[in-house]
Write a protein that holds these residues in place. Sequence first.
Motif, PDB file in Angstrom:
ATOM      1  N   LEU A 171       6.526  33.617   2.207  1.00 60.43           N
ATOM      2  CA  LEU A 171       7.758  33.402   2.214  1.00 60.43           C
ATOM      3  C   LEU A 171       8.471  32.289   2.049  1.00 60.43           C
ATOM      4  CD1 LEU A 171      10.240  35.155   3.640  1.00 60.43           C
ATOM      5  CD2 LEU A 171       8.775  34.174   6.409  1.00 60.43           C
ATOM      6  N   ILE A 172       9.802  32.621   0.975  1.00 59.22           N
ATOM      7  CA  ILE A 172       9.931  30.860   0.607  1.00 59.22           C
ATOM      8  C   ILE A 172      12.006  30.845   1.453  1.00 59.22           C
ATOM      9  CG2 ILE A 172      11.462  29.603  -0.680  1.00 59.22           C
ATOM     10  CD1 ILE A 172       9.380  30.722  -2.789  1.00 59.22           C
ATOM     11  N   GLU A 173      12.285  29.800   2.264  1.00 58.14           N
ATOM     12  CA  GLU A 173      13.388  29.644   2.750  1.00 58.14           C
ATOM     13  C   GLU A 173      14.126  27.898   2.735  1.00 58.14           C
ATOM     14  OE1 GLU A 173      16.338  28.956   5.029  1.00 58.14           O
ATOM     15  OE2 GLU A 173      15.036  30.935   5.455  1.00 58.14           O
ATOM     16  N   LYS A 174      14.621  27.791   2.452  1.00 54.60           N
ATOM     17  CA  LYS A 174      15.371  26.202   2.112  1.00 54.60           C
ATOM     18  C   LYS A 174      15.750  25.984   3.198  1.00 54.60           C
ATOM     19  CE  LYS A 174      20.006  28.352   1.515  1.00 54.60           C
ATOM     20  NZ  LYS A 174      21.046  28.321   0.999  1.00 54.60           N
ATOM     21  N   GLY A 175      16.178  26.342   4.287  1.00 51.74           N
ATOM     22  CA  GLY A 175      16.372  25.497   5.410  1.00 51.74           C
ATOM     23  C   GLY A 175      14.961  24.702   6.213  1.00 51.74           C
ATOM     24  N   LYS A 185       9.779  33.387  18.552  1.00 50.44           N
ATOM     25  CA  LYS A 185       8.768  33.053  17.975  1.00 50.44           C
ATOM     26  C   LYS A 185       7.616  34.294  17.594  1.00 50.44           C
ATOM     27  CE  LYS A 185       9.341  29.593  22.057  1.00 50.44           C
ATOM     28  NZ  LYS A 185       9.703  29.169  23.384  1.00 50.44           N
ATOM     29  N   ALA A 186       8.435  35.435  18.645  1.00 50.29           N
ATOM     30  CA  ALA A 186       7.152  36.158  18.186  1.00 50.29           C
ATOM     31  C   ALA A 186       6.639  36.453  17.127  1.00 50.29           C
ATOM     32  CB  ALA A 186       7.308  37.394  19.728  1.00 50.29           C
ATOM     33  N   LEU A 187       7.894  36.490  16.095  1.00 48.73           N
ATOM     34  CA  LEU A 187       8.008  37.097  15.029  1.00 48.73           C
ATOM     35  C   LEU A 187       7.251  36.066  13.963  1.00 48.73           C
ATOM     36  CD1 LEU A 187      11.601  37.871  14.463  1.00 48.73           C
ATOM     37  CD2 LEU A 187      10.043  39.342  14.002  1.00 48.73           C
ATOM     38  N   LEU A 188       7.283  34.792  14.618  1.00 42.00           N
ATOM     39  CA  LEU A 188       6.045  33.789  13.326  1.00 42.00           C
ATOM     40  C   LEU A 188       4.978  34.170  13.922  1.00 42.00           C
ATOM     41  CD1 LEU A 188       9.333  30.292  13.638  1.00 42.00           C
ATOM     42  CD2 LEU A 188       9.134  32.329  12.440  1.00 42.00           C
ATOM     43  N   ALA A 189       4.465  33.881  15.349  1.00 41.20           N
ATOM     44  CA  ALA A 189       3.849  33.911  15.333  1.00 41.20           C
ATOM     45  C   ALA A 189       3.128  35.537  15.181  1.00 41.20           C
ATOM     46  CB  ALA A 189       2.996  34.302  17.125  1.00 41.20           C
ATOM     47  N   TYR A 190       3.777  36.178  14.894  1.00 42.05           N
ATOM     48  CA  TYR A 190       3.177  37.400  14.065  1.00 42.05           C
ATOM     49  C   TYR A 190       3.201  37.678  12.319  1.00 42.05           C
ATOM     50  CZ  TYR A 190       2.235  42.716  12.724  1.00 42.05           C
ATOM     51  OH  TYR A 190       1.669  44.129  12.777  1.00 42.05           O
ATOM     52  N   LEU A 191       3.621  36.274  11.966  1.00 41.76           N
ATOM     53  CA  LEU A 191       3.759  35.855  10.658  1.00 41.76           C
ATOM     54  C   LEU A 191       2.275  35.217  10.445  1.00 41.76           C
ATOM     55  CD1 LEU A 191       6.989  34.825   9.581  1.00 41.76           C
ATOM     56  CD2 LEU A 191       5.799  37.037   8.622  1.00 41.76           C
ATOM     57  N   ASP A 192       1.552  34.410  10.944  1.00 41.99           N
ATOM     58  CA  ASP A 192       1.220  33.926  11.542  1.00 41.99           C
ATOM     59  C   ASP A 192      -0.481  34.462  11.082  1.00 41.99           C
ATOM     60  OD1 ASP A 192       0.373  30.972  11.085  1.00 41.99           O
ATOM     61  OD2 ASP A 192      -0.038  30.405  12.914  1.00 41.99           O
ATOM     62  N   ARG A 193      -0.663  35.984  12.511  1.00 39.93           N
ATOM     63  CA  ARG A 193      -1.746  36.475  12.479  1.00 39.93           C
ATOM     64  C   ARG A 193      -1.579  37.223  11.326  1.00 39.93           C
ATOM     65  NH1 ARG A 193       0.302  37.049  17.162  1.00 39.93           N
ATOM     66  NH2 ARG A 193       0.732  39.072  16.924  1.00 39.93           N
ATOM     67  N   LEU A 194      -0.839  37.112   9.643  1.00 39.79           N
ATOM     68  CA  LEU A 194      -0.847  37.929   8.983  1.00 39.79           C
ATOM     69  C   LEU A 194      -1.479  37.620   8.395  1.00 39.79           C
ATOM     70  CD1 LEU A 194       2.491  40.890   9.941  1.00 39.79           C
ATOM     71  CD2 LEU A 194      -0.388  41.269   9.323  1.00 39.79           C
ATOM     72  N   HIS A 195      -1.561  35.853   7.958  1.00 37.86           N
ATOM     73  CA  HIS A 195      -1.574  35.016   7.265  1.00 37.86           C
ATOM     74  C   HIS A 195      -0.106  35.287   6.294  1.00 37.86           C
ATOM     75  CE1 HIS A 195      -5.209  34.640   9.244  1.00 37.86           C
ATOM     76  NE2 HIS A 195      -5.932  35.519   9.232  1.00 37.86           N
ATOM     77  N   VAL A 196       0.547  35.066   6.280  1.00 34.04           N
ATOM     78  CA  VAL A 196       1.615  35.102   5.003  1.00 34.04           C
ATOM     79  C   VAL A 196       1.802  33.762   5.377  1.00 34.04           C
ATOM     80  CG1 VAL A 196       4.220  35.050   5.010  1.00 34.04           C
ATOM     81  CG2 VAL A 196       2.868  37.165   5.584  1.00 34.04           C
ATOM     82  N   GLU A 197       2.184  33.502   3.982  1.00 32.66           N
ATOM     83  CA  GLU A 197       2.353  31.866   3.758  1.00 32.66           C
ATOM     84  C   GLU A 197       3.553  31.558   4.077  1.00 32.66           C
ATOM     85  OE1 GLU A 197       1.539  28.858  -0.178  1.00 32.66           O
ATOM     86  OE2 GLU A 197       0.414  30.304   0.002  1.00 32.66           O
ATOM     87  N   VAL A 198       4.029  30.261   4.060  1.00 31.08           N
ATOM     88  CA  VAL A 198       5.454  29.764   4.651  1.00 31.08           C
ATOM     89  C   VAL A 198       5.223  28.823   3.882  1.00 31.08           C
ATOM     90  CG1 VAL A 198       7.463  29.452   6.595  1.00 31.08           C
ATOM     91  CG2 VAL A 198       5.974  31.760   6.713  1.00 31.08           C
ATOM     92  N   ARG A 199       6.481  29.085   3.018  1.00 33.54           N
ATOM     93  CA  ARG A 199       7.447  27.379   2.540  1.00 33.54           C
ATOM     94  C   ARG A 199       8.545  26.957   2.919  1.00 33.54           C
ATOM     95  NH1 ARG A 199       5.253  25.972  -3.404  1.00 33.54           N
ATOM     96  NH2 ARG A 199       3.181  27.212  -3.179  1.00 33.54           N
ATOM     97  N   LYS A 200       8.472  26.625   3.973  1.00 31.25           N
ATOM     98  CA  LYS A 200      10.004  26.333   4.120  1.00 31.25           C
ATOM     99  C   LYS A 200      10.280  24.471   3.920  1.00 31.25           C
ATOM    100  CE  LYS A 200       8.417  26.111   8.975  1.00 31.25           C
ATOM    101  NZ  LYS A 200       8.810  26.035  10.570  1.00 31.25           N
TER     102      LYS A 200
END
Length: 421
Positions: free
Chosen positions: A30-34, A114-129
């Motif tokens: 998941l790529i986010e520019k902010g 917070k709930a969405l971010l915690a779930y992304l984490d549990r699902l091992h989604v790689e996040v780049r802000k």
Amino acid sequence: MTYHVTVIGGGPSGLMAAIAAAEQGASVLLIEKGKKLGTKLAISGGGRCNVTNRLPEEEVIKHIPGNGKFLYSPFSVFNNYDIISFFEDLGVGLKEEDHGRMFPASNKAQDVVKALLAYLDRLHVEVRKETKVDAIQYGESGHTVHLDDSEKIRTKSLIIATGGKAVPHTGSTGDGYKWAKTAGHTITTLYPTEVPLLSKDAFIKDKKLQGVSLRDVNVSVLNRKSKPIITHKMDMLFTHFGISGPAVLRCSQFAVKEFMKGHRPVTIEIDALPEQSLEQLTETYLQKSKDHPKKTWKNTVKGVLPERMIDFLMEENGITPEETNAHLSKEQFHSFLKNLKYFHVSVHDSQPIEKAFVTGGGVSIKEVVPNTLQSKKMSRLYFCGEILDIHGYTGGYNITSALVTGNVAGMNAAWEGMSEG
């Protein structure tokens, strides 16, 4: 490494797309520019986050006047009731308010994020802000995302969830449109919706009604033949630049579409007493005038509208505060009552798209498969959320559209990204 799915944009639809793809077992970036994810969610509903709406599907789609019918297919896969279950399963209790609007029981948008971010984490989604995409190179069996630091990211499926152009401080600055065009997509005319309207009327310029709000009034947009195009019964507000408030925001896109056709200024008609006809009002006040001839007209109509509005209408009709019912001319009496039912404001423009809550226009839905959200122009490319030419009224409808299209795009992008074909 080649990802199964890459999602560009960390708003409501992008977060949901990344989650839905990862739930299928795909490797997701998941790529986010902010600096933050879910900025728009955090400020929506006045910082309380109106996550969806509990009204029946038909009603929800009716409240999405911008191509809402396109959502019948995605809704058959994942709908507003699934959104409610989804958040409750994540431990976010929801409560229902007026008109079916669903909010977190805690009244805190932050709990949703917070709930969405915690779930992304549990699902091992790689996040780049704080990561900017420079260009996208499309291919047959996958795509390459070029970052502005020259890094290249390979992905089997790509989801563009970059939002529209409204509320740009959340990161929606229209970046995705150029990438959609590169893939061969049509971007329909962009315009502001859910936006305050501007007026040059003398009483607006003189700020005579600035700050006056009217409750449960009918607000209509009139066409060139003075017939209503749309009417909404809600609250409204007079401002220093024109008119705003829920009823005006809902009507605004219809006024903007008239401007786009070259019809300017557009008349907005306000019926301050929609429960009674002009005949009923006339009868009531004729009786009151007869029964109390010595009472002032001001005291006779007291409480019908905010005092400043009554004073203004009296002034407009040449009625002094001392004028008694017995002395009121027929013309003044009828013209005052007409103003209660047919008060006109000429609007010549809206605030710019950056000040709007929602973007009208976007990637043409004719070029997107409804039940998968896949591009008809490019294999392995998906769109979701506000980048699409879909827009609703405020009240949880746009977030519903974002979460539903995000879920369906994520799921299908994952299946395609993980298949060998």
